[in-house]
Design a protein around this motif. Structure first.
Motif, PDB file in Angstrom:
ATOM      1  N   LEU A 132       0.849  -1.192   0.000  1.00 55.15           N
ATOM      2  CA  LEU A 132       0.000   0.000   0.000  1.00 55.15           C
ATOM      3  C   LEU A 132       0.883   1.239   0.000  1.00 55.15           C
ATOM      4  N   THR A 133       0.776   2.069  -1.065  1.00 60.88           N
ATOM      5  CA  THR A 133       1.612   3.249  -1.214  1.00 60.88           C
ATOM      6  C   THR A 133       0.771   4.443  -1.640  1.00 60.88           C
ATOM      7  N   ASP A 134       1.447   5.587  -1.797  1.00 60.12           N
ATOM      8  CA  ASP A 134       0.756   6.816  -2.176  1.00 60.12           C
ATOM      9  C   ASP A 134       0.809   7.092  -3.674  1.00 60.12           C
ATOM     10  N   GLY A 135       1.341   6.173  -4.462  1.00 57.83           N
ATOM     11  CA  GLY A 135       1.399   6.365  -5.898  1.00 57.83           C
ATOM     12  C   GLY A 135       2.708   6.912  -6.408  1.00 57.83           C
ATOM     13  N   PHE A 136       3.721   7.024  -5.557  1.00 58.42           N
ATOM     14  CA  PHE A 136       5.027   7.510  -5.981  1.00 58.42           C
ATOM     15  C   PHE A 136       5.600   6.586  -7.059  1.00 58.42           C
ATOM     16  N   SER A 137       6.161   7.174  -8.106  1.00 53.32           N
ATOM     17  CA  SER A 137       6.631   6.397  -9.255  1.00 53.32           C
ATOM     18  C   SER A 137       7.764   5.440  -8.897  1.00 53.32           C
ATOM     19  N   GLY A 138       8.459   5.679  -7.788  1.00 51.22           N
ATOM     20  CA  GLY A 138       9.545   4.793  -7.396  1.00 51.22           C
ATOM     21  C   GLY A 138       9.101   3.370  -7.108  1.00 51.22           C
ATOM     22  N   TYR A 139       7.804   3.179  -6.848  1.00 52.57           N
ATOM     23  CA  TYR A 139       7.297   1.835  -6.571  1.00 52.57           C
ATOM     24  C   TYR A 139       6.786   1.149  -7.837  1.00 52.57           C
ATOM     25  N   ALA A 140       6.841   1.839  -8.984  1.00 53.39           N
ATOM     26  CA  ALA A 140       6.235   1.301 -10.204  1.00 53.39           C
ATOM     27  C   ALA A 140       6.846  -0.041 -10.597  1.00 53.39           C
ATOM     28  N   ALA A 141       8.179  -0.152 -10.484  1.00 59.03           N
ATOM     29  CA  ALA A 141       8.824  -1.407 -10.863  1.00 59.03           C
ATOM     30  C   ALA A 141       8.396  -2.557  -9.956  1.00 59.03           C
ATOM     31  N   LEU A 142       8.164  -2.265  -8.674  1.00 60.21           N
ATOM     32  CA  LEU A 142       7.679  -3.298  -7.762  1.00 60.21           C
ATOM     33  C   LEU A 142       6.265  -3.733  -8.125  1.00 60.21           C
ATOM     34  N   HIS A 143       5.413  -2.738  -8.438  1.00 55.27           N
ATOM     35  CA  HIS A 143       4.027  -3.060  -8.767  1.00 55.27           C
ATOM     36  C   HIS A 143       3.919  -3.818 -10.089  1.00 55.27           C
ATOM     37  N   ALA A 144       4.955  -3.681 -10.930  1.00 48.36           N
ATOM     38  CA  ALA A 144       4.928  -4.401 -12.203  1.00 48.36           C
ATOM     39  C   ALA A 144       5.177  -5.896 -12.013  1.00 48.36           C
ATOM     40  N   GLN A 145       5.686  -6.285 -10.850  1.00 46.09           N
ATOM     41  CA  GLN A 145       5.937  -7.692 -10.591  1.00 46.09           C
ATOM     42  C   GLN A 145       4.628  -8.416 -10.293  1.00 46.09           C
ATOM     43  N   ASP A 146       4.529  -9.641 -10.765  1.00 46.73           N
ATOM     44  CA  ASP A 146       3.318 -10.426 -10.527  1.00 46.73           C
ATOM     45  C   ASP A 146       3.155 -10.796  -9.061  1.00 46.73           C
ATOM     46  N   SER A 147       4.254 -10.781  -8.312  1.00 48.43           N
ATOM     47  CA  SER A 147       4.198 -11.229  -6.917  1.00 48.43           C
ATOM     48  C   SER A 147       3.726 -10.131  -5.961  1.00 48.43           C
ATOM     49  N   ILE A 148       3.634  -8.887  -6.432  1.00 51.94           N
ATOM     50  CA  ILE A 148       3.248  -7.770  -5.564  1.00 51.94           C
ATOM     51  C   ILE A 148       1.992  -7.103  -6.120  1.00 51.94           C
ATOM     52  N   VAL A 149       0.976  -6.979  -5.276  1.00 50.42           N
ATOM     53  CA  VAL A 149      -0.283  -6.325  -5.639  1.00 50.42           C
ATOM     54  C   VAL A 149      -0.238  -4.876  -5.165  1.00 50.42           C
ATOM     55  N   GLU A 150      -0.584  -3.961  -6.033  1.00 48.59           N
ATOM     56  CA  GLU A 150      -0.579  -2.544  -5.685  1.00 48.59           C
ATOM     57  C   GLU A 150      -1.907  -2.157  -5.054  1.00 48.59           C
ATOM     58  N   ALA A 151      -1.848  -1.521  -3.905  1.00 44.92           N
ATOM     59  CA  ALA A 151      -3.036  -0.980  -3.235  1.00 44.92           C
ATOM     60  C   ALA A 151      -2.881   0.527  -3.102  1.00 44.92           C
ATOM     61  N   GLY A 152      -3.974   1.259  -3.281  1.00 44.21           N
ATOM     62  CA  GLY A 152      -3.935   2.719  -3.252  1.00 44.21           C
ATOM     63  C   GLY A 152      -4.413   3.288  -1.935  1.00 44.21           C
ATOM     64  N   CYS A 153      -4.120   4.568  -1.752  1.00 47.08           N
ATOM     65  CA  CYS A 153      -4.422   5.265  -0.497  1.00 47.08           C
ATOM     66  C   CYS A 153      -5.546   6.274  -0.717  1.00 47.08           C
ATOM     67  N   GLY A 167      -9.977  -7.950   3.076  1.00 39.97           N
ATOM     68  CA  GLY A 167     -10.189  -7.367   4.397  1.00 39.97           C
ATOM     69  C   GLY A 167      -8.920  -7.116   5.171  1.00 39.97           C
ATOM     70  N   ARG A 168      -7.782  -7.645   4.719  1.00 41.73           N
ATOM     71  CA  ARG A 168      -6.515  -7.399   5.404  1.00 41.73           C
ATOM     72  C   ARG A 168      -5.909  -6.048   5.031  1.00 41.73           C
ATOM     73  N   VAL A 169      -6.377  -5.465   3.933  1.00 42.68           N
ATOM     74  CA  VAL A 169      -5.787  -4.239   3.407  1.00 42.68           C
ATOM     75  C   VAL A 169      -6.512  -3.024   3.975  1.00 42.68           C
ATOM     76  N   PRO A 170      -5.800  -2.084   4.590  1.00 41.21           N
ATOM     77  CA  PRO A 170      -6.435  -0.861   5.094  1.00 41.21           C
ATOM     78  C   PRO A 170      -6.899   0.027   3.943  1.00 41.21           C
ATOM     79  N   ILE A 171      -7.774   0.984   4.264  1.00 46.20           N
ATOM     80  CA  ILE A 171      -8.308   1.882   3.251  1.00 46.20           C
ATOM     81  C   ILE A 171      -7.305   2.964   2.859  1.00 46.20           C
ATOM     82  N   ASP A 172      -6.317   3.235   3.704  1.00 47.90           N
ATOM     83  CA  ASP A 172      -5.358   4.293   3.383  1.00 47.90           C
ATOM     84  C   ASP A 172      -3.986   3.957   3.946  1.00 47.90           C
ATOM     85  N   ASN A 173      -3.035   4.843   3.647  1.00 49.66           N
ATOM     86  CA  ASN A 173      -1.645   4.655   4.051  1.00 49.66           C
ATOM     87  C   ASN A 173      -1.302   5.448   5.315  1.00 49.66           C
ATOM     88  N   ASN A 174      -2.321   5.879   6.052  1.00 52.48           N
ATOM     89  CA  ASN A 174      -2.091   6.712   7.236  1.00 52.48           C
ATOM     90  C   ASN A 174      -1.232   6.040   8.306  1.00 52.48           C
TER      91      ASN A 174
END
Length: 512
Positions: A304-325, A423-430
Motif C-alpha cells: 500500500l503506497t501513495d502512488g510515488f513512481s519509485g514503486y512502479a517497478a515493484l508493482h509491475a511484478q506479478d508477486s506484488i499487488v498494488e493498493a492505493g491510499c 479485508g486485510r488491506v487498510p483503506i489508506d496509508n495513514n
C-alpha cells in the motif's frame, strides 16, 4: 470587448468573407480568453495552497462552519487565562455545591509520608482529645533526572600453590569497561530519538541534576548502541517481510556532506506491517526506487503506497499487488474544495466520507468478515463514485484543481479498489505516515544527519523504539532490558527480544 460586437450585423452579412474572418477572430479570442482564465484559476489555486501550507491549519476536517474557528480559539484562550479566577471562585463556593471529582494519583508511584499530630493533645478549650482516625491528602511532586551509581564489588582470591590471583567475573556489558549502565544508555537513546532532544540539550539537562556527561561521550554511546542493536533490527525486518500486507512511504532528511559544511538530501524509507505491530526504517542515499526494490526483493504480497513512481517497478511484478491510499485522494479533493470552493470536490469528499464511515464500523471485525461487508457495503459506493467521476471530468478544464484530483483518482482506480476485496488491506496509508511523524518532528530539532553511518544507526534505533511503542510498551523499559540481556543472549533466541514478543513475555497476566 467581445461582448460589444454586434452579432446581428455579422449574421446579416451571411457568408461574406469579412463576416467569416470576424467570426474566426472572435472564436480564437474567446478560446484564448478561456485558456487564460483557466491558467489564472490554476495559479490562484497554487497561491492559495502555498498560503495554506505556510500560514493555515493542517487539519483536513470538512467543517462548514470554518468561520467560527477563530472565535472558538479565542474562547479557549480566554478560558485558560481565567483558570486561576475559576479556581478561586470554587474555593468560595457554598459547601453544598457539587465540585468536580479529582482523579486519584497513580498507585504505582512511591509515597513519602509526612505525619502531623496535635502535640498538645487538647482542644482550644483545654479538654483532652482522643484520636479517632486520620485524614489523608496527596500532592504530586517531581525532581530532576535522578542519577545513581552501581558499585560492582568483585571478590579477589589468591592461590598460594599456583601463585595466581583470581577475581569474580563482571557481567558482560554493551560497552565493555564503559561508564554507562543499560538504563542510562536507554535514556540517552530514547531522549534523542523519541523525545527529540539533541545531545547538547541533554548535556544541559543532566548538568542540572549534578552530573556532567560530555555530548561527545553520549554520541559515542548512541553509535555503539546502534551497532549492537543492528542484529535485532535485522531480525525485525525479517519478521516484517514475512507479513502479507505492508505499508510503504519515504521522507527526506538532510545529510552533512564531509568537509563542506553543507547538507544534501537523503531519504528514510519506512515500511510498516498492516497486520502486526512492526515498523522498519531504512536509511538510503536517495529516493530512487532501487532502494525499495532492494528492501523488498524477495517479498510477495500487497503493498500500500501513495502512488510515488519509485514503486512502479515493484508493482509491475506479478508477486506484488498494488493498493492505493484513499487519504491521498481525499486530500486532493479537500484542497480543491477549501482553496477553490469547488462544489464537485465537496460532493466527492462526502462520497469518500461514506467509505470511511463504513470502515469505522468494521474496525473490530476479523479480515474475513471485513471482506464480506466491504463487498456488500463499500463496493456499490465505489462503483457509483467511479461513474460519477467519469461524468464530471468532461465538465472541467485540464488545469482545474478538481480535474487534477479526479485524474489522480481515476488513474489509480484499480489500486484504490483493492481494499474492498481484501479485508486485510487498510483503506489508506495513514498508519505508515503516523510512523514517519516522529522522524519529521525530530529533524526539526537535530537538523541533519552527520554521515550515512549515523543515519543507518539512527534507523536501527528508531525501528526498535517505534515498534515498541506500537506494542504499547514503555520503550525505555524495553531498551533497558534488551541492552542488559543482549551481550550474553544467544542468536538462536534473538526473536524473543523483538518488541512484539517481548511485550507478550513482560505483560502482567490479568487475573480473572
Amino acid at each position: 470587448m467581445l461582448d460589444a460586437i454586434d452579432s446581428d450585423r455579422l449574421q446579416a452579412l451571411g457568408d461574406d468573407p469579412t463576416a467569416q474572418y470576424a467570426r474566426a477572430v472572435i472564436a480564437r479570442m474567446q478560446a484564448d480568453l478561456k485558456l487564460k482564465q483557466t491558467k489564472i484559476e490554476a495559479l490562484s489555486f497554487e497561491l492559495a495552497r502555498l498560503k495554506q501550507w505556510r500560514f493555515g491549519q493542517s487539519s483536513e476536517a470538512l467543517d462548514t462552519q470554518g468561520e467560527l474557528f477563530d472565535a472558538k480559539t479565542q474562547a479557549l484562550l480566554q478560558a485558560e487565562e481565567q483558570a486561576e479566577d475559576r479556581a478561586a471562585d470554587e474555593e468560595r463556593t457554598a459547601p453544598g455545591k457539587r465540585r468536580p471529582k479529582r482523579q486519584p494519583l497513580p498507585s504505582q508511584l512511591p509515597r513519602i509520608e509526612h505525619r502531623y499530630e496535635i502535640e498538645s493533645g487538647q482542644c482550644p478549650q483545654g479538654h483532652a482529645l482522643r484520636r479517632i482516625g486520620e485524614e489523608i491528602s496527596e500532592q504530586l511532586d517531581c525532581e530532576p533526572t535522578r542519577f545513581f551509581v552501581h558499585r560492582h564489588i568483585r571478590g579477589k582470591y589468591a592461590c598460594a600453590c599456583c601463585q595466581t590471583v583470581l577475581a569474580a567475573p563482571m557481567p558482560a556489558q554493551i560497552i565493555d569497561k564503559g561508564i554507562p549502565a543499560p538504563g542510562l544508555l536507554a535514556q540517552v537513546v530514547l531522549a534523542k530519538h523519541d523525545d527529540h532532544l539533541p545531545l547538547y540539550r541533554q548535556e544541559e539537562i543532566y548538568r542540572r541534576s549534578g552530573v556532567h556527561i560530555p555530548r561527545s561521550s553520549m554520541a559515542q554511546w548512541v553509535g555503539i548502541c546502534g551497532v549492537r542493536l543492528e542484529p535485532l533490527a535485522q531480525a525485525l525486518k525479517d519478521h516484517l517481510l514475512a507479513q502479507p500486507v505492508l505499508h510503504a512511504d519515504e521522507t527526506p532528511v538532510a545529510e552533512l556532506a564531509p568537509g563542506t559544511g553543507k547538507t544534501h538530501r537523503a531519504y528514510v524509507w519506512v515500511y510498516r506491517s498492516a497486520l502486526t505491530p512492526a515498523v522498519v526504517f531504512d536509511y538510503c542515499a536517495s529516493r530512487a526506487g532501487a532502494h525499495a526494490r532492494d528492501f523488498l526483493q524477495d517479498w510477495s504480497g500487497t503493498l500500500l503506497t501513495d502512488g510515488f513512481s519509485g514503486y512502479a517497478a515493484l508493482h509491475a511484478q506479478d508477486s506484488i499487488v498494488e493498493a492505493g491510499c484513499w487519504a491521498h485522494v481525499r486530500r486532493k479533493f479537500f484542497e480543491a474544495h477549501k482553496l477553490a470552493g469547488s462544489a464537485i470536490a465537496q460532493e466527492a469528499l462526502e462520497r469518500i466520507g461514506a467509505l470511511y464511515g463504513i470502515e469505522q464500523t468494521l474496525r473490530e471485525h476479523p479480515p474475513d468478515a471485513r471482506t464480506v461487508m466491504r463487498q456488500h457495503q463499500s463496493q456499490p459506493l465505489l462503483d457509483a463514485l467511479h461513474a460519477w467521476l467519469l461524468d464530471q471530468r468532461p465538465l472541467l478544464a485540464k488545469a482545474d484543481a478538481t480535474a487534477r484530483a479526479i485524474d489522480y483518482a481515476l488513474g489509480r482506480w484499480s489500486a484504490l479498489c483493492v481494499f474492498a476485496s481484501d479485508g486485510r488491506v487498510p483503506i489508506d496509508n495513514n498508519p505508515v505516515e503516523n510512523a514517519i511523524r516522529p522522524l519529521a518532528l525530530g529533524r526539526k530539532n537535530w537538523l541533519f544527519v552527520g554521515s550515512p553511518q549515523a543515519g543507518s544507526r539512527a534507523a536501527v534505533l528508531m525501528t526498535l523504539i517505534e515498534s515498541a511503542k506500537l506494542c504499547e510498551v514503555d520503550p525505555w523499559a524495553y531498551l533497558k532490558d534488551v541492552l542488559t540481556k543482549l551481550p550474553t543472549w544467544p542468536n538462536s533466541r534473538l526473536g524473543e527480544l523483538l518488541p512484539h514478543n517481548w511485550a507478550k513475555a513482560n505483560t502482567p497476566a490479568v487475573s480473572t
